[in-house]
Design a protein around this motif. Structure first.
Motif, PDB file in Angstrom:
ATOM      1  N   LYS A 168       0.945  -0.956   0.262  1.00 19.84           N
ATOM      2  CA  LYS A 168      -0.208   0.432  -0.183  1.00 19.84           C
ATOM      3  C   LYS A 168       0.922   0.894  -0.316  1.00 19.84           C
ATOM      4  O   LYS A 168       0.503   2.301  -0.738  1.00 19.84           O
ATOM      5  CB  LYS A 168      -0.976  -0.110   1.047  1.00 19.84           C
ATOM      6  CG  LYS A 168      -2.120   0.982   1.638  1.00 19.84           C
ATOM      7  CD  LYS A 168      -3.150   1.604   2.543  1.00 19.84           C
ATOM      8  CE  LYS A 168      -4.238   2.188   2.685  1.00 19.84           C
ATOM      9  NZ  LYS A 168      -4.662   1.672   3.822  1.00 19.84           N
ATOM     10  N   ALA A 169       1.410   1.122   1.144  1.00 17.19           N
ATOM     11  CA  ALA A 169       2.731   2.642   0.394  1.00 17.19           C
ATOM     12  C   ALA A 169       3.362   2.680  -0.347  1.00 17.19           C
ATOM     13  O   ALA A 169       4.018   3.965  -1.016  1.00 17.19           O
ATOM     14  CB  ALA A 169       3.999   2.246   2.072  1.00 17.19           C
ATOM     15  N   LEU A 170       4.117   1.923  -1.046  1.00 14.27           N
ATOM     16  CA  LEU A 170       4.841   1.655  -2.413  1.00 14.27           C
ATOM     17  C   LEU A 170       3.669   1.904  -3.260  1.00 14.27           C
ATOM     18  O   LEU A 170       3.857   3.052  -4.698  1.00 14.27           O
ATOM     19  CB  LEU A 170       5.055   0.006  -2.686  1.00 14.27           C
ATOM     20  CG  LEU A 170       6.051   0.078  -4.423  1.00 14.27           C
ATOM     21  CD1 LEU A 170       7.210   1.110  -3.998  1.00 14.27           C
ATOM     22  CD2 LEU A 170       6.376  -1.828  -4.530  1.00 14.27           C
ATOM     23  N   GLN A 171       1.876   1.648  -3.379  1.00 14.10           N
ATOM     24  CA  GLN A 171       1.689   1.871  -4.560  1.00 14.10           C
ATOM     25  C   GLN A 171       1.106   3.186  -4.697  1.00 14.10           C
ATOM     26  O   GLN A 171       1.182   4.282  -4.855  1.00 14.10           O
ATOM     27  CB  GLN A 171      -0.040   1.367  -3.764  1.00 14.10           C
ATOM     28  CG  GLN A 171      -0.804   1.861  -5.256  1.00 14.10           C
ATOM     29  CD  GLN A 171      -0.817   0.982  -6.451  1.00 14.10           C
ATOM     30  OE1 GLN A 171       0.333   0.126  -7.016  1.00 14.10           O
ATOM     31  NE2 GLN A 171      -1.281   2.332  -7.691  1.00 14.10           N
ATOM     32  N   ALA A 172       0.685   4.257  -2.781  1.00 13.53           N
ATOM     33  CA  ALA A 172       1.238   5.333  -2.511  1.00 13.53           C
ATOM     34  C   ALA A 172       2.238   6.434  -3.386  1.00 13.53           C
ATOM     35  O   ALA A 172       1.600   7.230  -3.661  1.00 13.53           O
ATOM     36  CB  ALA A 172       0.832   5.582  -1.135  1.00 13.53           C
ATOM     37  N   ALA A 173       3.081   5.916  -2.849  1.00 16.46           N
ATOM     38  CA  ALA A 173       4.631   6.329  -3.685  1.00 16.46           C
ATOM     39  C   ALA A 173       4.339   6.856  -4.521  1.00 16.46           C
ATOM     40  O   ALA A 173       4.882   7.702  -4.753  1.00 16.46           O
ATOM     41  CB  ALA A 173       5.994   5.694  -2.580  1.00 16.46           C
ATOM     42  N   LEU A 174       3.955   5.460  -5.231  1.00 18.31           N
ATOM     43  CA  LEU A 174       3.871   5.059  -7.177  1.00 18.31           C
ATOM     44  C   LEU A 174       2.852   6.642  -7.518  1.00 18.31           C
ATOM     45  O   LEU A 174       3.488   7.102  -8.281  1.00 18.31           O
ATOM     46  CB  LEU A 174       3.898   3.544  -7.599  1.00 18.31           C
ATOM     47  CG  LEU A 174       4.952   3.084  -7.680  1.00 18.31           C
ATOM     48  CD1 LEU A 174       4.586   1.400  -7.766  1.00 18.31           C
ATOM     49  CD2 LEU A 174       6.514   3.528  -7.996  1.00 18.31           C
ATOM     50  N   GLU A 175       1.832   6.795  -7.293  1.00 19.13           N
ATOM     51  CA  GLU A 175       1.309   7.969  -7.352  1.00 19.13           C
ATOM     52  C   GLU A 175       1.150   8.542  -6.769  1.00 19.13           C
ATOM     53  O   GLU A 175       0.694  10.218  -7.613  1.00 19.13           O
ATOM     54  CB  GLU A 175      -0.210   7.113  -6.455  1.00 19.13           C
ATOM     55  CG  GLU A 175      -1.055   5.429  -7.319  1.00 19.13           C
ATOM     56  CD  GLU A 175      -2.626   5.269  -5.661  1.00 19.13           C
ATOM     57  OE1 GLU A 175      -2.813   6.717  -4.827  1.00 19.13           O
ATOM     58  OE2 GLU A 175      -3.167   4.564  -6.204  1.00 19.13           O
ATOM     59  N   GLU A 176       2.133   9.432  -5.903  1.00 18.92           N
ATOM     60  CA  GLU A 176       1.916   9.996  -5.520  1.00 18.92           C
ATOM     61  C   GLU A 176       3.886  11.155  -6.889  1.00 18.92           C
ATOM     62  O   GLU A 176       3.491  12.353  -7.150  1.00 18.92           O
ATOM     63  CB  GLU A 176       3.391  10.594  -4.105  1.00 18.92           C
ATOM     64  CG  GLU A 176       3.628  12.130  -3.887  1.00 18.92           C
ATOM     65  CD  GLU A 176       2.403  12.504  -3.857  1.00 18.92           C
ATOM     66  OE1 GLU A 176       2.594  13.974  -3.610  1.00 18.92           O
ATOM     67  OE2 GLU A 176       1.718  12.295  -3.220  1.00 18.92           O
ATOM     68  N   ALA A 177       4.552   9.976  -6.789  1.00 21.35           N
ATOM     69  CA  ALA A 177       5.740   9.834  -8.150  1.00 21.35           C
ATOM     70  C   ALA A 177       4.873  10.310  -9.156  1.00 21.35           C
ATOM     71  O   ALA A 177       5.188  11.534  -9.908  1.00 21.35           O
ATOM     72  CB  ALA A 177       6.160   9.167  -8.490  1.00 21.35           C
ATOM     73  N   GLN A 178       3.721   9.793  -9.858  1.00 24.01           N
ATOM     74  CA  GLN A 178       2.772  10.411 -11.054  1.00 24.01           C
ATOM     75  C   GLN A 178       2.444  11.217 -10.784  1.00 24.01           C
ATOM     76  O   GLN A 178       2.231  12.084 -12.098  1.00 24.01           O
ATOM     77  CB  GLN A 178       1.730   8.782 -11.174  1.00 24.01           C
ATOM     78  CG  GLN A 178       2.559   8.037 -11.248  1.00 24.01           C
ATOM     79  CD  GLN A 178       2.857   7.585 -12.704  1.00 24.01           C
ATOM     80  OE1 GLN A 178       2.823   8.427 -13.733  1.00 24.01           O
ATOM     81  NE2 GLN A 178       4.153   6.216 -12.513  1.00 24.01           N
ATOM     82  N   GLU A 196       3.206  13.681  -8.747  1.00 22.27           N
ATOM     83  CA  GLU A 196       4.602  14.463  -9.245  1.00 22.27           C
ATOM     84  C   GLU A 196       5.154  15.024 -10.335  1.00 22.27           C
ATOM     85  O   GLU A 196       5.387  16.414 -11.109  1.00 22.27           O
ATOM     86  CB  GLU A 196       5.594  14.417  -8.278  1.00 22.27           C
ATOM     87  CG  GLU A 196       5.561  15.329  -6.520  1.00 22.27           C
ATOM     88  CD  GLU A 196       4.911  16.242  -6.560  1.00 22.27           C
ATOM     89  OE1 GLU A 196       5.493  16.913  -7.107  1.00 22.27           O
ATOM     90  OE2 GLU A 196       4.352  16.264  -5.299  1.00 22.27           O
TER      91      GLU A 196
END
Length: 460
Positions: free
Chosen positions: A91-101, A103
């Protein structure tokens, strides 16, 4: 509400994690049962003599079963915890990926909204990103080295602005002409670098601006400046020659003019010996000499106006106007002019030259009002439509046709005959030259038989 809660509960139970947990419990139960059966079966085969059910229900089998059950439960709990940690990490990884997208999308939106052509390159000068403006200007070159894509070179260009920015961390600029740029025109390159915490460069940001229009305008401006400089030099030479010519005329003509004037004066002593025609011609020569001398004096004033350096200051114009008016009354006592002036009229300019302006305007007002029963001359000021302070000299004399006002300030141009109003035709030309030297403007308004008003502006 109950239906909704039940649907939510079933949705939660149908999640992949919960199903996986149920599967692990069932698998553990199967393993425990198999171990229990195998343990009883092995004891039956080894010891025999009793039914299989006795071995399955023996006390030692229960102990082994409890131990295995404990181990399996511990394994299940550990597996459940590991699964939860894995789910949290996912979940944290998915959130980080979404935040990166987000940004990345934000960055791309900013670069696109800038309107500038932007590219991002790595420390090896490989193009990682181009915004649409950069792609339109230079083509799509993501994944290629910039020196290969733009300059058809096999290594980094000498004096590369991005490499210089990687070294010192500063913003560097460069300009390329049509022969070197990828656009075929003039471009300006602006390079800056982004470094990590260790100080090593991570990315280089390059902005490309098409400056072809500016360069062409600069070249055109330089050419125009060269032409203007040449014309200014020629104009200065012409002015110097004109001033020298005016001086020569004024000085060289005075000697013969003086002889003619003196001869005319002598001839007037023989008036009784001349007939009417002779006396007429003698008077004509005498008056012509006086007019010519006044004209030469006016030419000298006009030349001095051009030569003298301005010495500007703020001063009151009224005292000078009062002195000029008093002198005009003394020289022409037969003209009962009423002179009106404000208590104070501050202006900024050269006092000597502006006195010449007042002398010409007031003497003209006096002269053109001499045939009016109650002549009035007024000095004042008003605010123009452009917000300027305009000084004016107004009279109620002969006036003029405003349609011909453009001729008033031209040398030797007159709107009235010399017989009616004597003069040289250089007074208003001198006024215009002085006002222009002060970066002001001068104009006149009038109406035949109803007077005239002359205005001039000065810098604040």
């Amino acid at each position: 509400m109950d239906v909704t809660r039940r649907m939510a509960r079933w949705a939660k139970l149908s999640e992949p994690g919960f199903i996986s947990f149920l599967f692990q419990i069932l698998l553990g139960a199967v393993i425990v049962l198999l171990f229990w059966v195998l343990d009883g079966l092995i004891d039956y085969l080894l010891f025999g003599g009793r039914p299989l059910s006795d071995f399955l229900l023996a006390s030692d089998s229960h102990e082994d079963f409890a131990l295995v059950l404990f181990l399996v439960c511990g394994l299940l709990l550990y597996s459940r915890r590991a699964h939860r940690n894995e789910a949290a990490l996912e979940k944290a990884l998915q959130a980080a990926l979404e935040e990166a997208q987000r940004e990345r999308a934000k960055m791309e939106g900013i670069f696109e909204a800038l309107g500038e052509a932007v590219s991002i390159q790595d420390p090896d000068l490989k193009v990682l990103y181009q915004n649409p403006a950069h792609q339109r200007m230079t083509g799509v070159n993501v994944g290629r080295y910039c020196y290969e894509a733009y300059r058809k070179e096999s290594q980094a260009c000498a004096g590369c602005h991005l490499l210089a920015s990687f070294e010192d961390g500063k913003v560097h600029r460069a300009e390329l002409g049509p022969e070197a740029s990828a656009t075929g025109g003039y471009v300006e390159l602006i390079g800056s670098s982004l470094k990590g915490k260790d100080g090593k460069p991570l990315y280089g940001i390059e902005i490309v601006r098409d400056i072809t229009a500016r360069k062409l305008a600069e070249q055109e401006t330089a050419a125009l400046n060269a032409v203007l400089t040449h014309q200014t030099t020629e104009l200065q030479q012409v002015n110097q020659e004109l001033e020298a010519f005016c001086h020569a005329i004024s000085h060289d003509m005075r000697a013969p003019l003086t002889r003619v004037y003196s001869s005319a004066q002598e001839l007037r002593g023989y008036r009784q010996q001349l007939d009417d025609n002779g006396r007429f011609f003698v008077d004509l020569v005498h008056d012509g000499c006086i007019q010519m001398e006044a004209l030469l004096d006016s030419l000298m004033v006009l030349c001095r106006v051009t030569e003298v350096e301005l010495s500007c200051t703020t001063f009151d114009l009224v005292p000078a106007a009062q002195e000029i008016a008093a002198q005009l009354r003394q020289d022409q006592p037969e003209i009962p002019v009423s002179f009106i002036a404000p208590e104070r009229l501050d202006v900024y300019g050269d006092p000597q030259l502006l006195r010449v302006v007042l002398e010409n305007l007031l003497s003209n007002a006096w002269k053109y009002s001499n045939k009016v029963a109650a002549p009035v001359v007024e000095l004042g000021s008003r605010v123009t439509e452009k917000g300027e302070i305009a000084v004016f000299v107004r009279d109620n004399g002969a006036g003029f046709d405003s349609a011909r006002a453009g001729q008033l300030f031209q040398p030797f141009k007159r709107l009235h005959t010399y017989r009616d109003f004597p003069g040289t035709g250089l007074g208003l030309a001198t006024v215009r030259r002085i006002v222009r030297r002060h970066n002001g403007r001068v104009w006149g308004k009038g109406e035949p038989g109803r007077g005239a008003t002359f205005y001039f502006t000065l810098p604040s």
